[in-house]
Design an enzyme around this catalytic site. Structure first.
Site, PDB file in Angstrom:
ATOM      1  N   TYR A 167      -3.758  -9.235  -3.701  1.00 61.48           N
ATOM      2  CA  TYR A 167      -3.644 -10.114  -2.967  1.00 61.48           C
ATOM      3  C   TYR A 167      -4.406 -11.416  -3.235  1.00 61.48           C
ATOM      4  O   TYR A 167      -5.473 -11.334  -3.954  1.00 61.48           O
ATOM      5  CB  TYR A 167      -3.975  -9.726  -1.619  1.00 61.48           C
ATOM      6  CG  TYR A 167      -3.880 -10.618  -0.333  1.00 61.48           C
ATOM      7  CD1 TYR A 167      -2.790 -10.779   0.107  1.00 61.48           C
ATOM      8  CD2 TYR A 167      -4.793 -11.181   0.163  1.00 61.48           C
ATOM      9  CE1 TYR A 167      -2.602 -11.591   1.440  1.00 61.48           C
ATOM     10  CE2 TYR A 167      -4.965 -11.813   1.257  1.00 61.48           C
ATOM     11  CZ  TYR A 167      -3.931 -12.251   1.733  1.00 61.48           C
ATOM     12  OH  TYR A 167      -3.800 -13.292   2.800  1.00 61.48           O
ATOM     13  N   ASP A 214      -6.306  -0.881  -2.336  1.00 64.83           N
ATOM     14  CA  ASP A 214      -5.722  -1.513  -1.309  1.00 64.83           C
ATOM     15  C   ASP A 214      -4.274  -0.792  -1.119  1.00 64.83           C
ATOM     16  O   ASP A 214      -3.226  -1.125  -1.672  1.00 64.83           O
ATOM     17  CB  ASP A 214      -5.413  -2.966  -1.645  1.00 64.83           C
ATOM     18  CG  ASP A 214      -4.872  -3.909  -0.580  1.00 64.83           C
ATOM     19  OD1 ASP A 214      -4.188  -3.230   0.303  1.00 64.83           O
ATOM     20  OD2 ASP A 214      -5.203  -4.982  -0.436  1.00 64.83           O
ATOM     21  N   LYS A 256      -0.454  -5.896   8.651  1.00 66.50           N
ATOM     22  CA  LYS A 256       0.813  -5.886   8.307  1.00 66.50           C
ATOM     23  C   LYS A 256       1.335  -4.494   8.684  1.00 66.50           C
ATOM     24  O   LYS A 256       1.712  -4.469  10.031  1.00 66.50           O
ATOM     25  CB  LYS A 256       0.649  -5.493   6.543  1.00 66.50           C
ATOM     26  CG  LYS A 256      -0.274  -6.858   5.882  1.00 66.50           C
ATOM     27  CD  LYS A 256       0.138  -8.169   6.106  1.00 66.50           C
ATOM     28  CE  LYS A 256      -0.705  -9.312   5.789  1.00 66.50           C
ATOM     29  NZ  LYS A 256      -1.434  -9.196   4.440  1.00 66.50           N
ATOM     30  N   ARG A 274     -20.334  -5.589  18.788  1.00 69.56           N
ATOM     31  CA  ARG A 274     -20.380  -6.170  17.243  1.00 69.56           C
ATOM     32  C   ARG A 274     -20.777  -4.940  16.359  1.00 69.56           C
ATOM     33  O   ARG A 274     -20.319  -5.276  15.121  1.00 69.56           O
ATOM     34  CB  ARG A 274     -21.258  -7.246  17.043  1.00 69.56           C
ATOM     35  CG  ARG A 274     -21.476  -7.790  15.479  1.00 69.56           C
ATOM     36  CD  ARG A 274     -22.063  -9.229  15.523  1.00 69.56           C
ATOM     37  NE  ARG A 274     -23.331  -9.184  16.149  1.00 69.56           N
ATOM     38  CZ  ARG A 274     -24.292  -8.489  15.494  1.00 69.56           C
ATOM     39  NH1 ARG A 274     -24.482  -7.976  14.387  1.00 69.56           N
ATOM     40  NH2 ARG A 274     -25.538  -8.670  16.198  1.00 69.56           N
TER      41      ARG A 274
END
Ligand SMILES: *Cc1c(COP(=O)(O)O)cnc(C)c1O
Length: 390
Positions: free
Chosen positions: A111, A183, A208, A59
């Protein structure tokens, strides 16, 4: 280790690894391991206290599979360093909580998740945020003078493919002591490398183009070690670590990123040109078309124009819906960047929540269809569009 500096992106992704697998695997295998053993307490403390890099706990990101992925992610954007995340939004959340607390300016159509986070969730935490449209850039300097310390944008934008001048906006942000984060999901690092144009940080939805096969969800943040270091604790304690199996799958996808995106660029250009000659298509928004308003700027900061384009069909929203429903190869689904071509009607999906008037102000009409051009043969994609429009 061979020095790969100066070599091409794919060569570096395939060959540049500082970590070697003990059994000689040419790529890092999946360490589906949550915790790693040490010979002694002293050796454990060396890693815990950061004196020695090493695996410790997954983690935290201290896992060999994740280390190897992050090396490749940094190469992609020619960044000093990269952090991997379990999604694009996880990367953005950690970015904003680390570097956006003194105020965020988000430029243009971001987005939907970004708009929700910046527009309403960060303000709930007392963070001052501003959303400005591309035609409101005159107001940017005033917001920076007022104390906003992080500028965030996408270019090209969704769904109108608006192009923002990364060099100019970075210079404007830096003049006021602010950072620029871009982005880069739509362009992909094959077509645009914002850090080389002056941006400070790059974020990706690796779901993506980086993943490229519609089969994984992941995110990435790239930048200098100095700017990434304070993000580490947020990622660790938000628990937004990528799973090792997903990290290995993403690392595999990165080896074919350049060939995939170059084909998608070429296919999208062919589709855009065919659509711009079609009598039932009113307008084609694609940065690679010479008459597109952002074409010159795109040429100056991109190496390719990408696999995303938007067509506006002649007629109303119902006509566009009929075209979308008649397409056979283009799958009706709101994502992008995969091998399968996708179609969405922004007014019914990504921008469904916006008021009509706000959609109009952003230049988003009901008759728009956004296409994510995949890896099918371009002639088949064009034939599919022809039958759906006909
Ligand atoms: C999909 C997307 C995101 C969010 O990424 P997830 O991986 O779905 O969390 C952020 N920015 C852009 C441009 C996107 O397309």
């Amino acid at each position: 280790m061979t020095d790969h500096a100066g070599q091409g992106l794919t060569t570096r992704i395939i060959h540049e690894h500082s970590l070697e697998d003990a059994h000689g695997s040419p790529h890092m295998p999946v360490y589906d391991t949550t915790t790693f053993a040490f010979d002694s307490t002293a050796a454990l403390l060396d890693v815990v206290d950061g004196r020695r890099a090493g695996a410790l706990y997954t983690r935290y990101g201290l896992n060999p599979t994740i280390f190897a992925l992050e090396e490749s992610l940094a190469v992609l954007e020619q960044a000093e360093h990269a952090w991997a995340f379990c999604s694009g939004m996880a990367a953005e959340t950690a970015l904003f909580l680390t570097h956006g607390r003194q105020g965020v300016v988000c430029i243009g159509d971001a987005y939907g998740g970004t708009l929700e986070l910046v527009g309403s969730q960060l303000p709930e935490l007392g963070i001052r945020t501003h959303l400005i449209r591309g035609d409101e850039l005159d107001g940017l300097d005033g917001l920076l003078a007022g104390g906003a310390r992080l500028v965030f944008l996408e270019t090209p934008t969704n769904p109108t493919l608006e192009i923002f001048d990364i060099r100019a906006i970075a210079a404007q942000a830096h003049a006021r002591g602010a950072l620029l984060a871009v982005d880069n999901t739509f362009a992909s690092p094959v077509n645009q490398q914002p850090l080389l144009l002056g941006a400070d940080l790059v974020v990706h939805s690796a779901t993506k183009y980086l993943g490229g096969h519609s089969d994984l969800t992941a995110g990435a943040l790239m930048g200098s070690k100095e700017l990434l270091a304070p993000v580490w604790n947020w990622r660790k304690n938000l628990g937004s670590m990528i799973a090792p199996a997903t990290a290995a799958l993403l690392a595999r996808s990165l080896r074919t990123l350049v060939v995939r995106v170059r084909q998608q660029n070429a296919s999208a250009q062919a589709v855009a040109e065919a659509m711009s000659r079609h009598p039932r298509v009113q307008r084609v928004l694609y940065p690679g078309l010479p008459d597109f308003p952002g074409h010159a700027l795109a040429r100056s900061q991109m190496q390719g124009f990408g696999g995303m384009l938007t067509i506006e069909v002649a007629g109303d929203g119902a006509v566009a819906t009929r075209v979308a429903d008649r397409l056979r190869l283009f799958i009706l689904a709101p994502s992008l960047g995969g091998a399968e071509s996708l179609v969405t009607q922004p007014c019914t999906t990504t921008h469904h929540g916006l008021m009509l008037e706000e959609r109009a102000r952003r230049g988003i009409s009901d008759s728009m269809l956004r296409l994510s051009v995949g890896l099918e043969d371009p002639a088949d994609l064009i034939a599919d569009l022809m039958q759906a429009l006909g």
